[in-house]
Design a protein around this motif. Sequence first.
Motif, PDB file in Angstrom:
ATOM      1  N   GLN A  84      11.946   8.958  19.990  1.00 42.57           N
ATOM      2  CA  GLN A  84      13.541   8.801  21.180  1.00 42.57           C
ATOM      3  C   GLN A  84      14.336   9.335  19.751  1.00 42.57           C
ATOM      4  OE1 GLN A  84      13.344   6.175  24.419  1.00 42.57           O
ATOM      5  NE2 GLN A  84      15.054   6.117  23.809  1.00 42.57           N
ATOM      6  N   ALA A  85      15.008   9.641  19.968  1.00 42.70           N
ATOM      7  CA  ALA A  85      16.035   9.721  18.969  1.00 42.70           C
ATOM      8  C   ALA A  85      16.570   8.096  18.382  1.00 42.70           C
ATOM      9  CB  ALA A  85      17.740  10.444  19.811  1.00 42.70           C
ATOM     10  N   ASN A  86      17.196   7.809  17.290  1.00 38.94           N
ATOM     11  CA  ASN A  86      16.975   7.141  16.216  1.00 38.94           C
ATOM     12  C   ASN A  86      16.117   5.492  16.608  1.00 38.94           C
ATOM     13  OD1 ASN A  86      19.332   7.541  15.194  1.00 38.94           O
ATOM     14  ND2 ASN A  86      20.148   7.281  17.552  1.00 38.94           N
ATOM     15  N   GLN A  87      14.873   6.564  16.940  1.00 36.68           N
ATOM     16  CA  GLN A  87      13.693   4.877  16.712  1.00 36.68           C
ATOM     17  C   GLN A  87      13.365   5.565  15.565  1.00 36.68           C
ATOM     18  OE1 GLN A  87      10.134   6.346  19.711  1.00 36.68           O
ATOM     19  NE2 GLN A  87       9.270   4.630  18.912  1.00 36.68           N
ATOM     20  N   ARG A  88      12.791   4.443  14.978  1.00 35.86           N
ATOM     21  CA  ARG A  88      12.611   4.222  13.776  1.00 35.86           C
ATOM     22  C   ARG A  88      10.746   5.632  13.255  1.00 35.86           C
ATOM     23  NH1 ARG A  88      11.296  -1.093  12.380  1.00 35.86           N
ATOM     24  NH2 ARG A  88       9.520   0.132  10.668  1.00 35.86           N
TER      25      ARG A  88
END
Length: 251
Positions: free
Chosen positions: A126-130
Amino acid sequence: MKTKCFILAAALTVTICISSGRIVRAKSPASSANSTTGTATVRGEVKLDGRVPKATPINMAADPSCAKQHPTPVLSQDIVADAKGGLQNVVVFIADGGDRAFDPPTQPAVIEQKGCVYKPHVLALQANQRLEVVNDDPTSHNVHAMPANSMEWNKAEPPGAKIDETFPREEVAIRVKCNVHPWMRSYVAVFKHPYFAVTGKDGSFDLANLPPGTYTIEAWHEKLGTSIQRVTVGANETKAVDFVFKPKSGS
Ligand SMILES: [Cu+2]
Protein backbone atom coordinates in the motif's frame (compact mmCIF):
# COMPACT_ATOMS: atom_id res chain seq x y z
CA MET A 1 -18.70 32.14 26.45
CA LYS A 2 -15.76 32.17 24.10
CA THR A 3 -14.82 28.66 25.19
CA LYS A 4 -18.40 27.44 24.59
CA CYS A 5 -18.41 28.96 21.10
CA PHE A 6 -15.12 27.27 20.34
CA ILE A 7 -16.39 23.87 21.50
CA LEU A 8 -19.57 24.30 19.42
CA ALA A 9 -17.54 25.31 16.34
CA ALA A 10 -15.22 22.36 16.81
CA ALA A 11 -18.16 19.96 17.20
CA LEU A 12 -19.79 21.37 14.06
CA THR A 13 -16.55 21.01 12.11
CA VAL A 14 -16.18 17.40 13.18
CA THR A 15 -19.83 16.68 12.28
CA ILE A 16 -19.44 18.26 8.85
CA CYS A 17 -16.19 16.38 8.23
CA ILE A 18 -17.76 13.07 9.24
CA SER A 19 -20.83 13.59 7.04
CA SER A 20 -18.77 14.77 4.07
CA GLY A 21 -16.53 11.73 4.56
CA ARG A 22 -19.61 9.54 4.25
CA ILE A 23 -20.62 11.27 1.04
CA VAL A 24 -17.17 10.74 -0.49
CA ARG A 25 -17.12 7.10 0.55
CA ALA A 26 -20.56 6.44 -0.92
CA LYS A 27 -19.35 7.39 -4.42
CA SER A 28 -17.60 4.10 -4.99
CA PRO A 29 -18.43 0.59 -3.85
CA ALA A 30 -14.82 0.00 -2.94
CA SER A 31 -14.77 3.03 -0.70
CA SER A 32 -17.94 2.55 1.33
CA ALA A 33 -17.87 2.65 5.10
CA ASN A 34 -16.08 -0.21 6.84
CA SER A 35 -14.70 -1.27 3.49
CA THR A 36 -11.76 -3.09 4.97
CA THR A 37 -14.18 -5.45 6.67
CA GLY A 38 -16.43 -6.18 3.68
CA THR A 39 -17.55 -9.77 3.25
CA ALA A 40 -17.36 -10.25 -0.52
CA THR A 41 -14.54 -12.12 -2.23
CA VAL A 42 -13.27 -12.28 -5.80
CA ARG A 43 -10.88 -15.11 -6.46
CA GLY A 44 -9.61 -16.99 -9.44
CA GLU A 45 -6.66 -18.04 -11.51
CA VAL A 46 -4.42 -16.42 -14.06
CA LYS A 47 -3.42 -18.78 -16.86
CA LEU A 48 -0.94 -18.69 -19.65
CA ASP A 49 -2.61 -20.11 -22.76
CA GLY A 50 0.13 -21.54 -24.91
CA ARG A 51 3.64 -22.78 -24.68
CA VAL A 52 5.52 -21.57 -21.62
CA PRO A 53 8.63 -19.79 -22.91
CA LYS A 54 11.81 -21.51 -21.79
CA ALA A 55 13.43 -19.68 -18.88
CA THR A 56 16.99 -18.60 -19.57
CA PRO A 57 19.82 -19.31 -17.10
CA ILE A 58 21.31 -16.19 -15.52
CA ASN A 59 25.07 -15.78 -15.81
CA MET A 60 26.38 -14.48 -12.47
CA ALA A 61 30.07 -14.92 -13.31
CA ALA A 62 30.62 -11.16 -12.95
CA ASP A 63 30.35 -11.57 -9.16
CA PRO A 64 31.72 -14.95 -7.96
CA SER A 65 30.19 -14.40 -4.50
CA CYS A 66 26.79 -14.52 -6.20
CA ALA A 67 27.58 -17.41 -8.56
CA LYS A 68 28.99 -19.69 -5.87
CA GLN A 69 25.70 -19.55 -3.93
CA HIS A 70 23.98 -21.49 -6.71
CA PRO A 71 24.99 -25.08 -7.52
CA THR A 72 22.80 -24.82 -10.63
CA PRO A 73 22.14 -21.55 -12.51
CA VAL A 74 19.20 -19.41 -11.43
CA LEU A 75 16.57 -19.09 -14.16
CA SER A 76 15.11 -15.81 -15.36
CA GLN A 77 11.75 -14.94 -13.82
CA ASP A 78 10.26 -13.00 -16.73
CA ILE A 79 7.49 -15.54 -17.32
CA VAL A 80 6.97 -18.25 -14.70
CA ALA A 81 4.14 -20.75 -15.16
CA ASP A 82 3.45 -24.22 -13.78
CA ALA A 83 2.63 -27.36 -15.80
CA LYS A 84 -1.07 -26.41 -15.90
CA GLY A 85 -0.32 -22.90 -17.18
CA GLY A 86 -0.84 -21.18 -13.79
CA LEU A 87 0.95 -17.87 -14.24
CA GLN A 88 2.97 -16.60 -11.30
CA ASN A 89 3.88 -12.99 -10.42
CA VAL A 90 0.73 -11.38 -11.81
CA VAL A 91 -0.58 -8.40 -9.84
CA VAL A 92 -4.40 -8.62 -9.62
CA PHE A 93 -6.20 -5.62 -8.18
CA ILE A 94 -9.32 -3.47 -8.01
CA ALA A 95 -8.71 -0.80 -10.63
CA ASP A 96 -11.61 1.46 -9.58
CA GLY A 97 -10.88 1.65 -5.88
CA GLY A 98 -12.32 5.11 -5.29
CA ASP A 99 -10.61 8.10 -3.74
CA ARG A 100 -10.63 7.05 -0.13
CA ALA A 101 -7.23 6.94 1.54
CA PHE A 102 -6.66 3.82 3.62
CA ASP A 103 -4.22 3.68 6.48
CA PRO A 104 -1.23 1.57 5.46
CA PRO A 105 -0.60 -1.68 7.35
CA THR A 106 1.82 -1.32 10.25
CA GLN A 107 3.79 -4.35 9.06
CA PRO A 108 6.40 -3.57 6.41
CA ALA A 109 6.55 -5.34 3.07
CA VAL A 110 9.92 -7.03 2.63
CA ILE A 111 12.17 -7.69 -0.34
CA GLU A 112 15.10 -9.97 0.41
CA GLN A 113 18.31 -10.06 -1.58
CA LYS A 114 19.69 -13.57 -1.30
CA GLY A 115 21.92 -15.27 -3.83
CA CYS A 116 21.84 -11.96 -5.75
CA VAL A 117 18.17 -12.45 -6.57
CA TYR A 118 15.23 -10.36 -5.39
CA LYS A 119 12.69 -12.34 -3.37
CA PRO A 120 9.92 -11.89 -4.22
CA HIS A 121 10.36 -10.95 -7.86
CA VAL A 122 7.03 -9.05 -7.81
CA LEU A 123 5.71 -7.40 -4.66
CA ALA A 124 2.58 -5.35 -3.98
CA LEU A 125 2.03 -3.02 -1.06
CA GLN A 126 0.00 0.00 0.00
CA ALA A 127 1.00 3.62 -0.49
CA ASN A 128 3.04 4.79 2.52
CA GLN A 129 3.45 1.23 3.79
CA ARG A 130 7.06 0.68 4.79
CA LEU A 131 9.16 -1.27 2.31
CA GLU A 132 12.20 -3.01 3.78
CA VAL A 133 14.91 -4.19 1.43
CA VAL A 134 17.32 -6.49 3.24
CA ASN A 135 20.70 -7.75 2.08
CA ASP A 136 21.48 -11.32 3.17
CA ASP A 137 24.36 -11.64 0.70
CA PRO A 138 28.08 -11.39 1.43
CA THR A 139 28.32 -8.76 -1.32
CA SER A 140 27.10 -5.17 -1.69
CA HIS A 141 24.00 -4.37 -3.72
CA ASN A 142 22.72 -1.08 -5.03
CA VAL A 143 18.95 -0.80 -4.93
CA HIS A 144 17.59 1.58 -7.53
CA ALA A 145 13.82 2.20 -7.56
CA MET A 146 12.53 4.03 -10.63
CA PRO A 147 8.95 5.13 -9.99
CA ALA A 148 7.08 7.52 -12.29
CA ASN A 149 4.70 8.87 -9.62
CA SER A 150 6.92 8.95 -6.53
CA MET A 151 10.50 10.08 -5.90
CA GLU A 152 13.25 7.97 -7.47
CA TRP A 153 15.86 6.58 -5.08
CA ASN A 154 19.14 4.80 -5.48
CA LYS A 155 20.94 3.38 -2.44
CA ALA A 156 24.08 1.33 -1.92
CA GLU A 157 23.53 -1.53 0.50
CA PRO A 158 26.45 -3.37 2.11
CA PRO A 159 26.04 -6.92 3.49
CA GLY A 160 23.67 -7.11 6.45
CA ALA A 161 22.24 -3.62 5.84
CA LYS A 162 18.58 -2.72 5.50
CA ILE A 163 16.85 -0.08 3.40
CA ASP A 164 13.61 1.42 4.70
CA GLU A 165 11.53 3.34 2.14
CA THR A 166 7.96 4.22 1.22
CA PHE A 167 6.15 5.12 -1.99
CA PRO A 168 3.46 7.74 -1.40
CA ARG A 169 1.56 7.31 -4.66
CA GLU A 170 -0.20 4.52 -6.51
CA GLU A 171 1.72 2.91 -9.38
CA VAL A 172 1.63 -0.43 -11.24
CA ALA A 173 4.41 -1.24 -11.21
CA ILE A 174 7.69 0.39 -10.16
CA ARG A 175 10.80 -1.13 -11.66
CA VAL A 176 13.57 -1.85 -9.14
CA LYS A 177 17.05 -2.84 -10.26
CA CYS A 178 20.54 -3.36 -8.87
CA ASN A 179 23.22 -1.15 -10.38
CA VAL A 180 25.92 -3.67 -9.41
CA HIS A 181 24.30 -6.85 -10.77
CA PRO A 182 22.47 -6.14 -14.04
CA TRP A 183 20.41 -9.36 -13.90
CA MET A 184 18.70 -8.26 -10.67
CA ARG A 185 15.26 -6.80 -11.42
CA SER A 186 12.02 -6.69 -9.50
CA TYR A 187 8.70 -4.86 -9.62
CA VAL A 188 6.81 -3.15 -6.81
CA ALA A 189 3.12 -2.33 -7.29
CA VAL A 190 1.71 0.40 -5.03
CA PHE A 191 -1.99 0.82 -4.19
CA LYS A 192 -3.94 3.39 -2.22
CA HIS A 193 -6.35 0.62 -1.11
CA PRO A 194 -5.82 -2.89 0.28
CA TYR A 195 -7.55 -4.80 -2.55
CA PHE A 196 -4.68 -6.42 -4.42
CA ALA A 197 -2.86 -9.73 -4.68
CA VAL A 198 0.12 -11.26 -6.46
CA THR A 199 -0.47 -14.69 -7.99
CA GLY A 200 1.38 -17.59 -6.42
CA LYS A 201 3.03 -20.61 -8.05
CA ASP A 202 -0.32 -21.98 -9.31
CA GLY A 203 -1.51 -18.64 -10.70
CA SER A 204 -4.23 -18.24 -8.07
CA PHE A 205 -5.29 -15.02 -6.38
CA ASP A 206 -7.75 -13.96 -3.71
CA LEU A 207 -9.24 -10.49 -3.21
CA ALA A 208 -11.03 -10.69 0.14
CA ASN A 209 -12.86 -8.30 2.47
CA LEU A 210 -14.53 -6.43 -0.38
CA PRO A 211 -17.66 -4.38 0.17
CA PRO A 212 -20.46 -5.50 -2.17
CA GLY A 213 -20.36 -3.73 -5.51
CA THR A 214 -19.33 -3.77 -9.15
CA TYR A 215 -15.62 -3.69 -9.75
CA THR A 216 -13.10 -3.48 -12.52
CA ILE A 217 -10.48 -6.13 -11.80
CA GLU A 218 -7.17 -5.70 -13.55
CA ALA A 219 -4.37 -8.23 -13.96
CA TRP A 220 -0.87 -6.94 -14.75
CA HIS A 221 2.14 -8.96 -15.87
CA GLU A 222 5.56 -7.45 -16.48
CA LYS A 223 5.94 -9.00 -19.96
CA LEU A 224 2.41 -9.95 -21.01
CA GLY A 225 0.64 -6.66 -20.31
CA THR A 226 -2.75 -6.12 -18.70
CA SER A 227 -6.19 -7.68 -18.82
CA ILE A 228 -9.43 -6.25 -17.38
CA GLN A 229 -12.73 -7.78 -16.29
CA ARG A 230 -15.87 -6.39 -14.64
CA VAL A 231 -17.50 -8.30 -11.82
CA THR A 232 -20.44 -7.68 -9.50
CA VAL A 233 -20.27 -9.28 -6.10
CA GLY A 234 -22.79 -9.21 -3.27
CA ALA A 235 -22.33 -9.32 0.51
CA ASN A 236 -21.00 -12.70 1.70
CA GLU A 237 -20.64 -13.76 -1.92
CA THR A 238 -17.58 -15.23 -3.62
CA LYS A 239 -17.21 -14.80 -7.37
CA ALA A 240 -14.68 -16.59 -9.56
CA VAL A 241 -12.85 -14.54 -12.16
CA ASP A 242 -10.14 -16.08 -14.32
CA PHE A 243 -7.68 -14.29 -16.57
CA VAL A 244 -5.92 -15.74 -19.61
CA PHE A 245 -2.74 -14.34 -21.10
CA LYS A 246 -1.19 -15.49 -24.34
CA PRO A 247 2.57 -15.61 -24.84
CA LYS A 248 3.68 -12.77 -27.07
CA SER A 249 5.61 -13.70 -30.18
CA GLY A 250 9.29 -13.72 -29.40
CA SER A 251 8.78 -14.02 -25.63
CU1 LIG B 1 22.99 -6.58 -6.56
